[in-house]
Design a protein around this motif. Structure first.
Motif: not given
Length: 185
Positions: A128-133, A150-154, A159-163
């Motif tokens: 659930k990448q959108d919820d995580a973002l 830490m939140a910005k790095l995560a 974002l990289f994983s979502l291209n």
């Protein structure tokens, strides 16, 4: 200096002056002493209250984190205090409930932001990448500098994983421009 001046005791004179002042201004000294005592009692009471609230928030967060290490299924011969869940769904529900309870009860505290950060990590693991973002953005905008970084790095990693590399690079450039104590380690 004369012999009389050498024998004069300045400490005894100051004590005598202070005693005379306190005796002549007894009502004023009593009022000021009462106010000072009241301020001390209120200050100490506030400190103990705030300290106990922080301790209870930390304990709730620690309890929620231990749920992540709980086993699924029953363990034969395990102590009664061992935490286990019948299914993975029950474990996930308990974890979400514990973290959401911290967020709802103590929103705005470091522990609430930590709980939201952990929930965002769980969302990433669940796809659930959108919820995580959204959760990472909330932590980055409201938490102190260390949790925010830490939140910005995560967020950049997601974002990289979502291209979405350009967005991730922007976040990373912001982190590089504004390092925190965690970033320097």
């Amino acid at each position: 200096l004369s012999r009389k001046e050498l024998k004069q005791d300045n400490v005894a004179l100051k004590v005598e002056e202070t005693t005379h002042f306190l005796v002549t201004h007894r009502a004023l000294v009593t009022k000021v002493g009462g106010v000072v005592l009241a301020v001390l009692v209120i200050g100490l009471g506030s400190w103990f209250f705030i300290s106990s609230r922080r301790d209870s928030r930390e304990q709730a967060l620690a309890s929620a984190l231990t749920l992540q290490n709980a086993t699924v299924g029953t363990i034969v011969g395990a102590p009664a205090a061992t935490q286990s869940f019948p299914t993975e769904a029950a474990k996930s529900d308990a974890i979400h409930k514990a973290f959401n309870s911290i967020i709802s009860q103590d929103g705005g505290s470091d522990e609430a932001y930590a709980a939201e950060f952990y929930l965002a990590g769980i969302d990433v693991a669940d796809g659930k990448q959108d919820d995580a973002l959204k959760k990472y953005d909330h932590v980055a905008s409201g938490a102190d500098a260390d949790y925010a970084s830490m939140a910005k790095l995560a967020k950049a990693q997601v974002l990289f994983s979502l291209n979405r590399a350009p967005e991730a690079e922007t976040v990373l450039k912001d982190l590089i421009a504004n390092p925190t104590a965690i970033d320097r380690k």
